[in-house]
Enzyme design. Structure first.
Site, PDB file in Angstrom:
ATOM      1  CE1 TYR A 155      -4.073   1.944   0.134  1.00 56.43           C
ATOM      2  CE2 TYR A 155      -2.850   3.276   1.707  1.00 56.43           C
ATOM      3  CZ  TYR A 155      -3.943   3.099   0.869  1.00 56.43           C
ATOM      4  OH  TYR A 155      -4.875   4.103   0.754  1.00 56.43           O
ATOM      5  CE  LYS A 159      -3.389   4.609  -2.298  1.00 57.47           C
ATOM      6  NZ  LYS A 159      -4.351   4.953  -3.358  1.00 57.47           N
TER       7      LYS A 159
HETATM    8  N1  LIG Z   1     -10.649   6.487   3.154  1.00 60.09           N
HETATM    9  C1  LIG Z   1      -9.408   6.689   3.577  1.00 60.09           C
HETATM   10  O1  LIG Z   1      -9.146   6.760   4.805  1.00 60.09           O
HETATM   11  C2  LIG Z   1      -8.292   6.862   2.563  1.00 60.09           C
HETATM   12  C3  LIG Z   1      -7.077   7.410   3.003  1.00 60.09           C
HETATM   13  C4  LIG Z   1      -6.056   7.592   2.093  1.00 60.09           C
HETATM   14  C5  LIG Z   1      -6.225   7.243   0.762  1.00 60.09           C
HETATM   15  N2  LIG Z   1      -7.398   6.696   0.363  1.00 60.09           N
HETATM   16  C6  LIG Z   1      -7.530   6.334  -1.076  1.00 60.09           C
HETATM   17  O2  LIG Z   1      -8.703   6.922  -1.600  1.00 60.09           O
HETATM   18  C7  LIG Z   1      -9.128   6.176  -2.737  1.00 60.09           C
HETATM   19  C8  LIG Z   1     -10.643   5.988  -2.675  1.00 60.09           C
HETATM   20  O3  LIG Z   1     -10.964   5.169  -1.576  1.00 60.09           O
HETATM   21  P1  LIG Z   1     -12.229   5.451  -0.638  1.00 60.09           P
HETATM   22  O4  LIG Z   1     -11.713   5.841   0.671  1.00 60.09           O
HETATM   23  O5  LIG Z   1     -13.192   6.314  -1.333  1.00 60.09           O
HETATM   24  O6  LIG Z   1     -12.773   3.943  -0.495  1.00 60.09           O
HETATM   25  P2  LIG Z   1     -14.182   3.282  -0.864  1.00 60.09           P
HETATM   26  O7  LIG Z   1     -15.306   4.086  -0.304  1.00 60.09           O
HETATM   27  O8  LIG Z   1     -14.067   1.856  -0.453  1.00 60.09           O
HETATM   28  O9  LIG Z   1     -14.232   3.363  -2.476  1.00 60.09           O
HETATM   29  C9  LIG Z   1     -13.324   2.628  -3.251  1.00 60.09           C
HETATM   30  C10 LIG Z   1     -13.737   2.675  -4.714  1.00 60.09           C
HETATM   31  O10 LIG Z   1     -12.786   1.899  -5.479  1.00 60.09           O
HETATM   32  C11 LIG Z   1     -13.501   1.021  -6.342  1.00 60.09           C
HETATM   33  N3  LIG Z   1     -12.751  -0.191  -6.613  1.00 60.09           N
HETATM   34  C12 LIG Z   1     -12.191  -1.053  -5.718  1.00 60.09           C
HETATM   35  N4  LIG Z   1     -11.677  -2.125  -6.355  1.00 60.09           N
HETATM   36  C13 LIG Z   1     -11.910  -1.936  -7.693  1.00 60.09           C
HETATM   37  C14 LIG Z   1     -11.645  -2.717  -8.860  1.00 60.09           C
HETATM   38  N5  LIG Z   1     -11.052  -3.932  -8.798  1.00 60.09           N
HETATM   39  N6  LIG Z   1     -12.038  -2.228 -10.063  1.00 60.09           N
HETATM   40  C15 LIG Z   1     -12.655  -1.035 -10.158  1.00 60.09           C
HETATM   41  N7  LIG Z   1     -12.955  -0.249  -9.077  1.00 60.09           N
HETATM   42  C16 LIG Z   1     -12.597  -0.711  -7.871  1.00 60.09           C
HETATM   43  C17 LIG Z   1     -14.799   0.722  -5.582  1.00 60.09           C
HETATM   44  O11 LIG Z   1     -15.843   0.363  -6.513  1.00 60.09           O
HETATM   45  P3  LIG Z   1     -16.465  -1.106  -6.727  1.00 60.09           P
HETATM   46  O12 LIG Z   1     -16.344  -1.868  -5.445  1.00 60.09           O
HETATM   47  O13 LIG Z   1     -17.885  -0.820  -7.141  1.00 60.09           O
HETATM   48  O14 LIG Z   1     -15.645  -1.673  -7.851  1.00 60.09           O
HETATM   49  C18 LIG Z   1     -15.113   2.070  -4.957  1.00 60.09           C
HETATM   50  O15 LIG Z   1     -15.819   2.876  -5.863  1.00 60.09           O
HETATM   51  C19 LIG Z   1      -8.320   4.892  -2.729  1.00 60.09           C
HETATM   52  O16 LIG Z   1      -7.318   4.959  -3.726  1.00 60.09           O
HETATM   53  C20 LIG Z   1      -7.691   4.853  -1.341  1.00 60.09           C
HETATM   54  O17 LIG Z   1      -6.467   4.161  -1.329  1.00 60.09           O
HETATM   55  C21 LIG Z   1      -8.437   6.513   1.225  1.00 60.09           C
END
Ligand SMILES: NC(=O)c1ccc[n+]([C@@H]2O[C@H](COP(=O)([O-])OP(=O)(O)OC[C@H]3O[C@@H](n4cnc5c(N)ncnc54)[C@H](OP(=O)(O)O)[C@@H]3O)[C@@H](O)[C@H]2O)c1
Length: 269
Positions: A155, A159
């Site tokens: 991870y 990133k």
């Molecule tokens: N939330 C946090 O605390 C946090 C912190 C730092 C960085 N981030 C980053 O922010 C980004 C968005 O995450 P989020 O927090 O919004 O999480 P989330 O609510 O779980 O959303 C993740 C999204 O990624 C999609 N996804 C996952 N696997 C996929 C695949 N195999 N093919 C296509 N789409 C896929 C999911 O759609 P489907 O399941 O419908 O495919 C969903 O729309 C990520 O890159 C994560 O690493 C998040």
């Protein structure tokens, strides 16, 4: 320019991706939404069309699948649309260690979080250069600044890679004189479905409230950053403080802190 600009957003079915779609639509951009869950994407597309009166395009695709990027670009071409914006947002955390996870799991992770974003940029960039405009956001993470941890092995690596990639691309676009901006957005803990999907919700609950941000301001910070040509954006005062600490702490101390704190939010099984 005839018609609205179009932004392609990956991982648009939840969390930050859905918020990016709403905020870009509110600014008058058409939005192409992609993820695996078609029902979620359809519902969001209907909501956005009704509320913001912009066009939407839903593309259901698993980014871990071979040829996923070409399939997405094929659907855009069929619809006669060329994106001026790209938000590489899809992502998840892969629990476990490198020892106890399969190659198939690691390979899928690399495809979704690293290969697909970079392939999308590479294949959309010539069109952006031709039209003289492009806005690219790579959703990275504060984890890209922090030392590596026990668990969720790749991870931090992917990133960190996205941060460096965004800096290089912004530098290349500047040198070439294009109005193309590329920004790595580095959120810390953000209220989305991320921690439910990777099974760390119970662990994350122990972190203090002040460490968390809502999706709205995180996305706004990213969109403002890319408009200004900032290659890296860390949203929120707390996250900025953590990012600064990772740069000034002696590395052995940083690793020791990660060793102790990491077990609070990294699953090793
Ligand atoms: N939330 C946090 O605390 C946090 C912190 C730092 C960085 N981030 C980053 O922010 C980004 C968005 O995450 P989020 O927090 O919004 O999480 P989330 O609510 O779980 O959303 C993740 C999204 O990624 C999609 N996804 C996952 N696997 C996929 C695949 N195999 N093919 C296509 N789409 C896929 C999911 O759609 P489907 O399941 O419908 O495919 C969903 O729309 C990520 O890159 C994560 O690493 C998040």
């Amino acid at each position: 320019m005839a018609g609205n600009r179009l932004v392609l957003i990956t991982g648009a079915s939840a969390g930050l991706g859905a918020e990016f779609a709403r905020q870009y639509a509110a600014k008058g951009w058409d939005v192409a939404l992609t993820a695996r869950r078609a029902d979620r994407l359809d519902a969001l597309a209907r909501e956005i069309e009704e509320k913001y009166k912009v066009a939407t395009l839903v593309i259901t695709q698993d980014l871990a699948a071979e040829g996923a990027v070409d399939a997405i670009l094929g659907e855009l071409k069929e619809a006669g649309r060329t994106p001026d914006g790209l938000v590489n947002n899809a992502g998840y955390g892969l629990p476990g260690t490198f020892f106890n996870t399969s190659w198939e799991e690691q390979e899928a992770f690399l495809r979704v979080l690293y290969h697909a974003p970079i392939e999308l940029v590479h294949k959309l960039l010539p069109g952006m250069a031709e039209r003289g405009f492009g806005r690219i956001i790579n959703v990275a993470s504060l984890a890209g600044y922090a030392p590596g941890s026990n668990g969720h092995t790749l991870y931090a690596s992917v990133k960190a890679g996205l941060i460096k990639f965004s800096e290089s691309l912004q530098a290349e676009a500047n040198a070439a004189g294009h109005d193309i901006n590329c920004c790595a957005l580095c959120p810390g803990f953000t209220f989305t479905e991320f921690h439910d999907v990777n099974g760390t919700r119970e662990m994350a609950k122990d972190s203090p409230e002040w460490m968390w941000m809502e999706a709205g301001p995180v996305v706004t910070a990213g969109m403002q950053g890319v408009s200004r040509g900032q290659p890296v954006v860390v949203p929120g005062a707390v996250n900025k403080g953590v990012a600064t600490l990772t740069r000034i702490l002696p590395e052995p101390l940083g690793r020791e802190i990660m060793k102790r704190q990491g077990r609070r939010f990294r699953k090793t099984e």
